[in-house]
Design a protein around this motif. Sequence first.
Motif, PDB file in Angstrom:
ATOM      1  N   ASP A 179      99.885  65.578  83.972  1.00  0.00           N
ATOM      2  CA  ASP A 179      99.571  64.450  83.083  1.00  0.00           C
ATOM      3  C   ASP A 179      99.373  64.928  81.647  1.00  0.00           C
ATOM      4  N   LYS A 180      98.711  66.067  81.496  1.00  0.00           N
ATOM      5  CA  LYS A 180      98.481  66.620  80.155  1.00  0.00           C
ATOM      6  C   LYS A 180      99.805  66.983  79.490  1.00  0.00           C
ATOM      7  N   ALA A 181     100.707  67.580  80.258  1.00  0.00           N
ATOM      8  CA  ALA A 181     102.011  67.968  79.712  1.00  0.00           C
ATOM      9  C   ALA A 181     102.823  66.739  79.315  1.00  0.00           C
ATOM     10  N   LYS A 182     102.845  65.731  80.154  1.00  0.00           N
ATOM     11  CA  LYS A 182     103.610  64.519  79.854  1.00  0.00           C
ATOM     12  C   LYS A 182     103.055  63.807  78.625  1.00  0.00           C
ATOM     13  N   LYS A 183     101.734  63.746  78.522  1.00  0.00           N
ATOM     14  CA  LYS A 183     101.099  63.121  77.357  1.00  0.00           C
ATOM     15  C   LYS A 183     101.466  63.877  76.081  1.00  0.00           C
ATOM     16  N   TYR A 184     101.430  65.201  76.158  1.00  0.00           N
ATOM     17  CA  TYR A 184     101.760  66.027  74.996  1.00  0.00           C
ATOM     18  C   TYR A 184     103.217  65.803  74.570  1.00  0.00           C
ATOM     19  N   LEU A 185     104.119  65.735  75.537  1.00  0.00           N
ATOM     20  CA  LEU A 185     105.536  65.536  75.217  1.00  0.00           C
ATOM     21  C   LEU A 185     105.791  64.158  74.620  1.00  0.00           C
ATOM     22  N   PRO A 192     109.695  70.629  67.101  1.00  0.00           N
ATOM     23  CA  PRO A 192     110.668  71.568  67.702  1.00  0.00           C
ATOM     24  C   PRO A 192     110.029  72.357  68.843  1.00  0.00           C
ATOM     25  N   LEU A 193     109.893  71.743  69.987  1.00  0.00           N
ATOM     26  CA  LEU A 193     109.173  72.337  71.111  1.00  0.00           C
ATOM     27  C   LEU A 193     110.063  73.243  71.948  1.00  0.00           C
ATOM     28  N   THR A 194     109.461  74.297  72.463  1.00  0.00           N
ATOM     29  CA  THR A 194     110.110  75.177  73.427  1.00  0.00           C
ATOM     30  C   THR A 194     109.346  75.103  74.736  1.00  0.00           C
ATOM     31  N   LEU A 195     109.952  75.594  75.798  1.00  0.00           N
ATOM     32  CA  LEU A 195     109.282  75.598  77.088  1.00  0.00           C
ATOM     33  C   LEU A 195     108.008  76.432  77.029  1.00  0.00           C
ATOM     34  N   ASP A 196     108.038  77.556  76.332  1.00  0.00           N
ATOM     35  CA  ASP A 196     106.844  78.392  76.199  1.00  0.00           C
ATOM     36  C   ASP A 196     105.734  77.637  75.478  1.00  0.00           C
ATOM     37  N   ALA A 197     106.100  76.884  74.430  1.00  0.00           N
ATOM     38  CA  ALA A 197     105.094  76.144  73.664  1.00  0.00           C
ATOM     39  C   ALA A 197     104.470  75.027  74.504  1.00  0.00           C
ATOM     40  N   ILE A 198     105.287  74.367  75.297  1.00  0.00           N
ATOM     41  CA  ILE A 198     104.765  73.295  76.161  1.00  0.00           C
ATOM     42  C   ILE A 198     103.809  73.869  77.197  1.00  0.00           C
ATOM     43  N   ALA A 199     104.207  74.981  77.802  1.00  0.00           N
ATOM     44  CA  ALA A 199     103.361  75.615  78.813  1.00  0.00           C
ATOM     45  C   ALA A 199     102.039  76.077  78.206  1.00  0.00           C
ATOM     46  N   GLN A 201     100.399  74.760  75.767  1.00  0.00           N
ATOM     47  CA  GLN A 201      99.541  73.607  75.552  1.00  0.00           C
ATOM     48  C   GLN A 201      98.840  73.153  76.829  1.00  0.00           C
ATOM     49  N   THR A 202      99.460  73.407  77.970  1.00  0.00           N
ATOM     50  CA  THR A 202      98.875  72.973  79.237  1.00  0.00           C
ATOM     51  C   THR A 202      98.102  74.079  79.938  1.00  0.00           C
ATOM     52  N   GLY A 203      98.155  75.293  79.396  1.00  0.00           N
ATOM     53  CA  GLY A 203      97.360  76.386  79.945  1.00  0.00           C
ATOM     54  C   GLY A 203      97.905  77.015  81.197  1.00  0.00           C
ATOM     55  N   VAL A 204      99.224  76.849  81.460  1.00  0.00           N
ATOM     56  CA  VAL A 204      99.832  77.480  82.634  1.00  0.00           C
ATOM     57  C   VAL A 204     101.113  78.178  82.192  1.00  0.00           C
ATOM     58  N   ASN A 205     101.649  79.032  83.062  1.00  0.00           N
ATOM     59  CA  ASN A 205     102.908  79.679  82.684  1.00  0.00           C
ATOM     60  C   ASN A 205     104.075  78.708  82.889  1.00  0.00           C
ATOM     61  N   LYS A 206     105.163  78.994  82.215  1.00  0.00           N
ATOM     62  CA  LYS A 206     106.285  78.055  82.188  1.00  0.00           C
ATOM     63  C   LYS A 206     106.942  77.863  83.555  1.00  0.00           C
ATOM     64  N   HIS A 207     106.903  78.914  84.375  1.00  0.00           N
ATOM     65  CA  HIS A 207     107.532  78.809  85.688  1.00  0.00           C
ATOM     66  C   HIS A 207     106.756  77.838  86.585  1.00  0.00           C
ATOM     67  N   TYR A 208     105.447  77.913  86.516  1.00  0.00           N
ATOM     68  CA  TYR A 208     104.611  76.998  87.302  1.00  0.00           C
ATOM     69  C   TYR A 208     104.776  75.568  86.798  1.00  0.00           C
ATOM     70  N   LEU A 209     104.835  75.403  85.477  1.00  0.00           N
ATOM     71  CA  LEU A 209     105.014  74.076  84.903  1.00  0.00           C
ATOM     72  C   LEU A 209     106.347  73.462  85.346  1.00  0.00           C
ATOM     73  N   LEU A 225     111.427  65.865  78.047  1.00  0.00           N
ATOM     74  CA  LEU A 225     111.302  65.769  76.596  1.00  0.00           C
ATOM     75  C   LEU A 225     112.533  65.097  75.988  1.00  0.00           C
ATOM     76  N   ARG A 226     113.712  65.468  76.464  1.00  0.00           N
ATOM     77  CA  ARG A 226     114.945  64.882  75.943  1.00  0.00           C
ATOM     78  C   ARG A 226     114.991  63.374  76.205  1.00  0.00           C
ATOM     79  N   ASP A 227     114.518  62.944  77.366  1.00  0.00           N
ATOM     80  CA  ASP A 227     114.453  61.509  77.653  1.00  0.00           C
ATOM     81  C   ASP A 227     113.589  60.789  76.625  1.00  0.00           C
ATOM     82  N   ARG A 228     112.424  61.386  76.314  1.00  0.00           N
ATOM     83  CA  ARG A 228     111.521  60.750  75.343  1.00  0.00           C
ATOM     84  C   ARG A 228     112.166  60.689  73.959  1.00  0.00           C
ATOM     85  N   ARG A 229     112.899  61.722  73.597  1.00  0.00           N
ATOM     86  CA  ARG A 229     113.560  61.746  72.286  1.00  0.00           C
ATOM     87  C   ARG A 229     114.642  60.680  72.191  1.00  0.00           C
TER      88      ARG A 229
END
Length: 289
Positions: A179-185, A192-199, A201-209, A225-229
């Motif tokens: 929910d935190k990740a979706k809200k942030y996106l 200009p977000l990257t997968l590392d930057a999104i992860a 923000q949510t406090g987890v590694n990108k693979h788990y996210l 993210l692309r859908d939201r854009r």
Amino acid sequence: MLKPAAYAFRNDDRSILTLDSIGWQAIVSPEYSFAGDDRPDVGHVIFQYTLSGQGYIEVDQHSFALPPGTGFLAKVPSRHRYYYAGSEQPWEIIWLNLRGHEANRIWDLVTEREGPVIRRGADSPLIAHFWELLRMIAEEKVTDKYRLSGLVYEWMLTLVQSSREVGKEMSASSSSILDKAKKYLKEHYASPLTLDAIAKQTGVNKHYLCRLFQKSERTSPLAYLRDRRVEAALALLRATDLPVHEVGKRCGFDSPSYFGKVFREYMAMTPKDYRAKKLEFPYDAVYYE
């Protein structure tokens, strides 16, 4: 008060979804056995669910137990056999059989996702919806084919919805992260977000996210993210006179050419064409969730 009973409906209308039969019964005879490729009553699909006791189904030479809380989806004809092996406890079941192209399509969709055996709680919306359908037939004497068609179609929508939610169960902490990740996106799609930057923000590694998104949303964080854009771009194109390249920039696309490429993938036309076709696409917003 509902009691075990069975009801059958017969009509020749193949233009609509039709209810062939519905019922609730307790099976006690080990002679109870039905093979899907050796039945005279062909052309329908079957949903059968165990309330108590246990039965079995064989599908393409694989055998599955059917304890309480499980059911199966089958088409007639097809290579399957369901049966009661006999025990001290009867096999108590509910079932319904449907006819129609849409029923076959839904059965294919759900079995592709879950296999021939599905699992639903006795208090799940799918089973609650079944009991309401049976009650309306038994107590209100609903027999009109058009009304029944609408009622069973609603039940099928519950089946599809619950099937989509089967793989989404996750812990409270995982849901909170998602929910935190979706809200942030949704709030920062223009950055200009990257997968590392999104992860981060949510406090987890990108693979788990990525695993969380795949399990719950059946997509990736960057695809989400692309859908939201694209949603934001569609709204700006319709509500403003901003140049197309400026719309893309404000929605997080790093170049006009990339914006045009992505937009065509979603809408099968250019941003400029979409803006011009207000009569064909009279929507103030389009959502991809």
